[in-house]
Write an enzyme that holds these catalytic residues in place. Structure first.
Site, PDB file in Angstrom:
ATOM      1  N   TYR A   5       0.834  -1.256  -0.007  1.00 10.10           N
ATOM      2  CA  TYR A   5      -0.073  -0.132  -0.048  1.00 10.10           C
ATOM      3  C   TYR A   5       0.905   1.311   0.174  1.00 10.10           C
ATOM      4  O   TYR A   5       2.054   1.189   0.417  1.00 10.10           O
ATOM      5  CB  TYR A   5      -0.889   0.113   1.146  1.00 10.10           C
ATOM      6  N   ARG A  13       8.374   4.177  -4.862  1.00  8.40           N
ATOM      7  CA  ARG A  13       8.267   3.195  -3.737  1.00  8.40           C
ATOM      8  C   ARG A  13       7.422   2.000  -3.883  1.00  8.40           C
ATOM      9  O   ARG A  13       7.548   0.965  -3.725  1.00  8.40           O
ATOM     10  CB  ARG A  13       8.163   3.746  -2.229  1.00  8.40           C
ATOM     11  N   ARG A  70      -8.554 -20.604  -1.405  1.00  6.60           N
ATOM     12  CA  ARG A  70      -7.486 -20.431  -0.806  1.00  6.60           C
ATOM     13  C   ARG A  70      -6.364 -21.195  -0.976  1.00  6.60           C
ATOM     14  O   ARG A  70      -6.497 -22.390  -0.712  1.00  6.60           O
ATOM     15  CB  ARG A  70      -8.001 -20.124   0.797  1.00  6.60           C
ATOM     16  N   LYS A 118       6.518  -1.827   1.860  1.00  2.26           N
ATOM     17  CA  LYS A 118       5.404  -1.442   2.573  1.00  2.26           C
ATOM     18  C   LYS A 118       4.119  -2.304   2.478  1.00  2.26           C
ATOM     19  O   LYS A 118       3.455  -2.136   1.670  1.00  2.26           O
ATOM     20  CB  LYS A 118       5.183   0.059   1.985  1.00  2.26           C
ATOM     21  N   GLU A 149      11.703   2.284  14.253  1.00  2.00           N
ATOM     22  CA  GLU A 149      10.797   3.359  14.083  1.00  2.00           C
ATOM     23  C   GLU A 149       9.297   3.431  14.777  1.00  2.00           C
ATOM     24  O   GLU A 149       9.519   2.590  15.790  1.00  2.00           O
ATOM     25  CB  GLU A 149      10.693   3.043  12.566  1.00  2.00           C
ATOM     26  N   LEU A 196      11.037   1.075   7.406  1.00  2.00           N
ATOM     27  CA  LEU A 196      10.668   1.663   5.971  1.00  2.00           C
ATOM     28  C   LEU A 196      11.213   3.073   5.582  1.00  2.00           C
ATOM     29  O   LEU A 196      11.475   3.709   6.288  1.00  2.00           O
ATOM     30  CB  LEU A 196       9.076   2.033   6.188  1.00  2.00           C
TER      31      LEU A 196
END
Length: 286
Positions: free
Chosen positions: A33, A52, A101, A150, A182, A206
């Site tokens: 995302y 990114r 799945r 991310k 972070e 990140l």
């Protein structure tokens, strides 16, 4: 008026938006995302977020279902349709939805990636916390080892925010091997004797788009920047501290694990960097 969202090529009222129960983002957190901020109805650092995004997709061998220029237009269209002046656009791309799945990745030739975008209207430049500062606690960093990608694997950061809330704080800084990595959704900084100190880039954190911009602005303003790890104990002895993220911009930190920094008010370095960031972002938003 209902919020308009974007799902797999369609603009829809949010009530009509649907994704498959077999979507791998839902079943495996197999998705990445980005969050792009909006100021004055314009996008902040879209190119940085797009770059990114491409890197995250590449690291996971996941196909991008949309060309970058088309993605830019989708962002702008959502800003227009939802009349966003200040706020954010959330983008998520998953590996798609197979017909059942399975841990094994589906064939990208037959199962296309899924893409979802939606807007969030909220004040960014006048956030109350910018005047009061944040209180943070420290927690153990037990996330997976590829934090530079991310992904939507945000359960532990969410738990960290709840730990902070339960402790009467605003957020948590994560610590691994005695050193701060972070924040739960942001990069962490301290300031000592005029030097801005923040963890160096690596797989442990990140690679923040806002981080890159803020450090560039700091250096252009002749501020000293030191990219290295620091401990909570060092942070508690700092003159000031702050965080950066796409939604918070530059946000002062005034307390760490119950220890007040300085006089307990936002420090001058954080305040000045916030001013610079907002000004420069307004000038370059597109």
């Amino acid at each position: 008026m209902s919020r308009i969202v974007y799902v797999n090529g369609e603009y829809l009222p949010e009530e009509e938006a649907k994704v498959s129960i077999f979507d791998r983002g839902f079943l495996f957190a197999d998705a990445v995302y980005e969050v792009t901020s909006v100021l004055g109805g314009k996008l902040i650092d879209f190119d940085g977020h797009a770059a990114r995004l491409q890197r995250s997709l590449g690291e996971l061998d996941m196909a991008n279902p949309i060309e970058i220029e088309d993605l830019r237009q989708v962002h702008r269209e959502l800003v227009t349709r939802n009349d966003i002046d200040e706020g954010m656009i959330y983008l998520q791309i998953s590996r798609g939805a197979d017909n059942d799945r399975d841990f094994v990745f589906p064939d990208a030739e037959t199962v296309p990636s899924s893409i979802v975008l939606f807007t969030q209207s909220k004040p960014l430049t006048q956030a109350p916390a910018a005047k009061t500062g944040l209180k943070v606690i420290s927690i153990e960093d037990i996330r997976w080892g590829r934090r530079d990608i991310k992904t939507v694997q945000l359960l532990y950061p969410s738990m960290g925010k709840m730990m902070a809330k339960k402790a009467g704080a605003d957020d948590a800084w994560m610590v691994e091997d005695g050193e701060v990595t972070e924040g739960t959704s942001n990069n962490a900084y301290i300031v000592k004797d005029g030097r801005i100190i923040t963890r160096h880039l690596g797989r442990e954190i990140l690679h923040g788009i806002t981080r890159a911009a803020v450090l560039r602005f700091a250096r252009e303003a002749q501020m000293q920047v030191e990219e290295r790890a620091f401990t909570i104990e060092e942070a508690q002895q700092a003159d000031e501290a702050f965080i950066t993220s796409a939604s918070a911009f530059v946000m002062p930190v005034v307390e760490i694990d119950g220890k007040t920094l300085g006089d307990g008010a936002p420090g001058p370095v954080a305040q000045r960097l916030r001013e610079i960031y907002i000004e420069e972002s307004r000038n370059t938003a597109s």
